[in-house]
Scaffold this motif. Structure first.
Motif, PDB file in Angstrom:
ATOM      1  N   TYR A  23      12.138 -20.671  37.758  1.00 22.70           N
ATOM      2  CA  TYR A  23      10.959 -20.173  37.060  1.00 22.70           C
ATOM      3  C   TYR A  23       9.740 -20.122  37.985  1.00 22.70           C
ATOM      4  O   TYR A  23       9.653 -20.871  38.949  1.00 22.70           O
ATOM      5  N   GLU A  25       5.732 -20.728  37.607  1.00 31.60           N
ATOM      6  CA  GLU A  25       4.776 -21.353  36.694  1.00 31.60           C
ATOM      7  C   GLU A  25       3.354 -20.972  37.103  1.00 31.60           C
ATOM      8  O   GLU A  25       2.981 -21.104  38.263  1.00 31.60           O
ATOM      9  N   THR A  33      -0.500 -23.552  30.746  1.00 27.74           N
ATOM     10  CA  THR A  33       0.602 -23.368  31.688  1.00 27.74           C
ATOM     11  C   THR A  33       1.568 -22.357  31.091  1.00 27.74           C
ATOM     12  O   THR A  33       1.974 -22.498  29.945  1.00 27.74           O
ATOM     13  N   ARG A  34       1.927 -21.350  31.863  1.00 31.23           N
ATOM     14  CA  ARG A  34       2.872 -20.324  31.409  1.00 31.23           C
ATOM     15  C   ARG A  34       3.947 -20.166  32.475  1.00 31.23           C
ATOM     16  O   ARG A  34       3.656 -20.207  33.672  1.00 31.23           O
ATOM     17  N   THR A  35       5.190 -19.963  32.042  1.00 34.86           N
ATOM     18  CA  THR A  35       6.282 -19.756  32.987  1.00 34.86           C
ATOM     19  C   THR A  35       7.028 -18.480  32.643  1.00 34.86           C
ATOM     20  O   THR A  35       7.010 -18.011  31.511  1.00 34.86           O
ATOM     21  N   THR A  73       9.359 -23.451  40.037  1.00 35.37           N
ATOM     22  CA  THR A  73       9.799 -24.712  39.454  1.00 35.37           C
ATOM     23  C   THR A  73      11.210 -24.553  38.896  1.00 35.37           C
ATOM     24  O   THR A  73      11.693 -23.439  38.728  1.00 35.37           O
ATOM     25  N   ALA A  76      11.245 -24.548  32.623  1.00 35.81           N
ATOM     26  CA  ALA A  76      10.300 -23.680  31.931  1.00 35.81           C
ATOM     27  C   ALA A  76       9.387 -24.523  31.067  1.00 35.81           C
ATOM     28  O   ALA A  76       9.831 -25.461  30.425  1.00 35.81           O
ATOM     29  N   SER A  78       5.533 -23.935  28.753  1.00 33.09           N
ATOM     30  CA  SER A  78       4.370 -23.124  28.422  1.00 33.09           C
ATOM     31  C   SER A  78       3.485 -23.949  27.519  1.00 33.09           C
ATOM     32  O   SER A  78       3.898 -24.374  26.448  1.00 33.09           O
TER      33      SER A  78
END
Length: 134
Positions: A23, A25, A33-35, A73, A76, A78
């Motif tokens: 992923y 990130e 935080t978004r992946t 990373t 996952a 988010s």
């Protein structure tokens, strides 16, 4: 403008170091935080936005100025502000997976459940986590 060049430079470096990670990130300046899955990851600049796409047809669009950092990373995650009001029936589950009830909406579930941490799942498959504190 310096921040934009710094972000683009960081993306270039990050893309070359992506081997073995699942992923990408993105952390924003407001703490979200978004992946997105890294398989076939493509990152482009569209005006003032960074757009990340992958082979699973996922699209993640963020304002370039809002990105604090990004890194590859193995997991996952988010963390973002979302609307928790699903306008359909949901089934509530305790954290151990036990079904604790069926409700007409997340609002009804929130109002009727005892204090605790729950997962709510809609018929469409959308799942959210809620904390009830009374």
């Amino acid at each position: 403008m310096k921040k934009l060049y710094l972000i683009l430079f960081a993306m270039l470096g990050a893309l070359t170091a992506s081997a073995g990670y699942n992923y990408m990130e993105f952390k924003t300046v407001d703490g979200a935080t978004r992946t997105i899955a890294a398989d076939g990851l493509e990152i482009t600049l569209d005006g003032e936005s960074i757009v990340a796409t992958n082979t699973a047809a996922e699209v993640l669009r963020l304002q370039a100025a809002s990105i604090a950092s990004m890194e590859f990373t193995d997991y996952a995650s988010s963390v973002a502000e979302i609307s928790a009001n699903i306008d359909c029936a949901v089934i509530a589950y305790a954290i151990d997976g036990t079904e604790v009830g069926a409700f007409g909406s997340t609002t009804e579930a929130f109002n009727k459940l005892n204090s605790g941490l729950y997962l709510l799942k809609s018929a469409s498959g959308q799942t959210i986590k809620i904390i009830v504190s009374k």
